[in-house]
Motif scaffolding. Structure first.
Motif, PDB file in Angstrom:
ATOM      1  N   HIS A  99     -11.188  64.535  52.475  1.00 44.62           N
ATOM      2  CA  HIS A  99     -10.597  63.513  53.352  1.00 44.62           C
ATOM      3  C   HIS A  99     -11.501  63.033  54.510  1.00 44.62           C
ATOM      4  O   HIS A  99     -11.184  63.679  55.615  1.00 44.62           O
ATOM      5  CB  HIS A  99      -9.307  63.762  53.500  1.00 44.62           C
ATOM      6  N   VAL A 101     -13.278  61.024  57.281  1.00 43.94           N
ATOM      7  CA  VAL A 101     -12.807  59.590  58.273  1.00 43.94           C
ATOM      8  C   VAL A 101     -14.062  59.325  58.853  1.00 43.94           C
ATOM      9  O   VAL A 101     -14.129  58.732  59.939  1.00 43.94           O
ATOM     10  CB  VAL A 101     -11.748  59.968  59.386  1.00 43.94           C
ATOM     11  N   LEU A 106     -15.108  54.820  55.999  1.00 37.87           N
ATOM     12  CA  LEU A 106     -14.142  53.688  56.789  1.00 37.87           C
ATOM     13  C   LEU A 106     -14.770  52.457  56.442  1.00 37.87           C
ATOM     14  O   LEU A 106     -13.824  51.477  56.233  1.00 37.87           O
ATOM     15  CB  LEU A 106     -14.098  54.169  57.975  1.00 37.87           C
TER      16      LEU A 106
ATOM     17  N   THR B 159      -6.364  64.587  62.692  1.00 32.87           N
ATOM     18  CA  THR B 159      -6.774  63.416  61.710  1.00 32.87           C
ATOM     19  C   THR B 159      -6.241  62.001  61.928  1.00 32.87           C
ATOM     20  O   THR B 159      -6.804  60.897  62.014  1.00 32.87           O
ATOM     21  CB  THR B 159      -6.326  63.968  60.063  1.00 32.87           C
ATOM     22  N   LEU B 160      -4.942  61.979  62.369  1.00 33.61           N
ATOM     23  CA  LEU B 160      -4.202  60.786  62.714  1.00 33.61           C
ATOM     24  C   LEU B 160      -4.735  59.968  64.026  1.00 33.61           C
ATOM     25  O   LEU B 160      -5.350  58.950  64.001  1.00 33.61           O
ATOM     26  CB  LEU B 160      -2.798  60.837  62.839  1.00 33.61           C
ATOM     27  N   LEU B 163      -8.617  58.920  63.125  1.00 38.02           N
ATOM     28  CA  LEU B 163      -8.355  57.590  62.254  1.00 38.02           C
ATOM     29  C   LEU B 163      -7.964  56.511  63.273  1.00 38.02           C
ATOM     30  O   LEU B 163      -8.590  55.343  63.034  1.00 38.02           O
ATOM     31  CB  LEU B 163      -7.348  57.657  61.166  1.00 38.02           C
ATOM     32  N   HIS B 164      -7.025  56.797  64.131  1.00 39.84           N
ATOM     33  CA  HIS B 164      -6.602  55.619  64.786  1.00 39.84           C
ATOM     34  C   HIS B 164      -7.884  55.327  65.812  1.00 39.84           C
ATOM     35  O   HIS B 164      -8.020  54.164  66.188  1.00 39.84           O
ATOM     36  CB  HIS B 164      -5.279  56.153  65.732  1.00 39.84           C
ATOM     37  N   LEU B 167     -10.203  53.195  64.400  1.00 40.59           N
ATOM     38  CA  LEU B 167      -9.832  51.789  64.097  1.00 40.59           C
ATOM     39  C   LEU B 167      -9.818  50.835  64.897  1.00 40.59           C
ATOM     40  O   LEU B 167      -9.228  50.130  65.524  1.00 40.59           O
ATOM     41  CB  LEU B 167      -8.272  51.791  63.491  1.00 40.59           C
ATOM     42  N   LEU B 175      -9.442  47.199  58.588  1.00 42.19           N
ATOM     43  CA  LEU B 175      -8.866  48.720  58.821  1.00 42.19           C
ATOM     44  C   LEU B 175      -7.860  48.600  59.667  1.00 42.19           C
ATOM     45  O   LEU B 175      -6.574  48.927  59.489  1.00 42.19           O
ATOM     46  CB  LEU B 175     -10.072  49.688  58.924  1.00 42.19           C
ATOM     47  N   GLU B 179      -3.892  49.585  58.712  1.00 37.04           N
ATOM     48  CA  GLU B 179      -3.433  50.899  59.340  1.00 37.04           C
ATOM     49  C   GLU B 179      -2.072  51.229  58.943  1.00 37.04           C
ATOM     50  O   GLU B 179      -1.488  52.407  58.215  1.00 37.04           O
ATOM     51  CB  GLU B 179      -3.553  51.237  60.703  1.00 37.04           C
ATOM     52  N   THR B 183      -1.086  54.568  56.557  1.00 37.91           N
ATOM     53  CA  THR B 183      -0.609  55.819  57.100  1.00 37.91           C
ATOM     54  C   THR B 183       0.813  55.788  56.628  1.00 37.91           C
ATOM     55  O   THR B 183       1.474  56.640  56.825  1.00 37.91           O
ATOM     56  CB  THR B 183      -0.694  55.743  58.537  1.00 37.91           C
TER      57      THR B 183
END
Lengths: 205, 205
Positions: A99, A101, A106, B159-160, B163-164, B167, B175, B179, B183
DNA sequence: ACCTGAACACCGTTCAAGT
DNA sequence: ACCTGAACACCGTTCAAGT
């Protein structure tokens, strides 16, 4: 030892001997380093695999040629992802098992969602459609590379015989009619069929 | 030691500790037998995994309720496969990593191709469409279970956050808009969206 | 006929100690 | 700061020998 070299070397090892033969010890040996050294650069083998998956997508989100219809843009982007996975042995398995990122991953999703939004879809519908397309591509390519691996293995005749024997028209009437397509190696055709189905569904909204 | 018990025990071990923890030695211990004994019943670990994949599909090709439209029949069959894979931890990975030619797998494909042929598709188009649907289901469920695993792991917050942070609307404008959907854990909704796209594409032919 | 015991050739990962 | 050497706790698979 540098991280980028480690990743490209790992992909080379996978190309040569398959994903199952990629071990931290083998990679270390190929880099002329002790196995433990790798853990200074990758926390776990999973981290290495994620970096490999990310590297495989390099260029996939590059600019699209001008003048394409939205259908052609989707086809182009989908084809790029499929090709990126096919370029390396077991590429789909590497991708599916991680997974990432990273920026390649992205920006690919960003580009695909963008193309879909331009067709008038809401952010939510565009995102769900992008996921649908990517899931189809990954599922398809997983199967395509599994078929490739089977074709190169010694089990091919046995599997084909078993399949053919199972195709009793009395038991599996539809499978008997499907055999030619199921055993065909026209993956380009199969891929185009599936993608066109999704694109056609999109046009109907 | 009997083969069916070995397969159900293996699936139980996967449910308890995940696919990565399933080893021939652990399975042997759970069956009160030496590791070597397993090789009298399964040529390799791959053979065992294929038997597990086959077992997971039990019932998936069972008779469809009367009076369903073809759309509903496809939805029912697709939902059954998704559920069969979801029923076991890492079920999609087990399925994707093997190539079963057992009766459950064969009759599932036979049934799906049959439903599609009844809509008027040629054997080739029906087969390709069945492959498309199955590849989507496998790709989707792989992702769904990966998200489940991530949600239960300690890496989720990291991970969150990553990812955030990635973005940035300037870098990934689409993206950023995606989001919430990316998510979200509404996998039933995502699945229905993708499947409906394919079904809609079918109706357009 | 079926299983045990023991081995072979490996794994991922950690960590003191060296330079 | 970065790497080595060596260890820990495992793997899949094979096969003589037992019963």
């Amino acid at each position: 030892m540098a991280v980028p070299e480690a990743v490209t070397t790992a992909l080379r090892l996978v190309d040569e001997d398959g994903l199952d033969s990629l071990t931290m010890r083998r990679l270390a040996a190929a880099l002329d380093v002790q196995a433990g050294t790798l853990y200074r650069h990758f926390a776990t083998k999973q981290t290495l695999l994620a970096a490999m998956a990310e590297e495989m997508l390099a260029g996939c989100a590059g600019p699209l040629p001008d003048g394409l219809t939205w259908r052609e843009q989707i086809t182009e982007l989908a084809g790029r992802l499929r090709m990126a996975l096919l370029r390396h042995r077991d590429g789909a398995r590497v991708h599916a098992g991680t997974h990432s990122v990273g920026p390649n991953t992205l920006s690919y999703t960003d580009t695909l969602v963008g193309v879909l939004r331009e067709t008038g879809l809401s952010p939510e519908a565009a995102t769900r459609t992008a996921l649908t397309i990517v899931h189809f591509i990954v599922g398809h390519t997983l199967e395509e590379q599994a078929a490739q691996a089977l074709a190169e293995s010694t089990e091919l005749p046995a599997t084909l015989t078993l399949l053919h024997a199972a195709l009793d028209p009395g038991t599996y009437p539809n499978l008997a009619a499907a055999e030619a397509t199921l055993t065909s190696t026209d993956f380009v055709g199969h891929f185009a069929h599936g993608l066109n189905l999704i694109i056609k569904g999109l046009a109907g909204e």
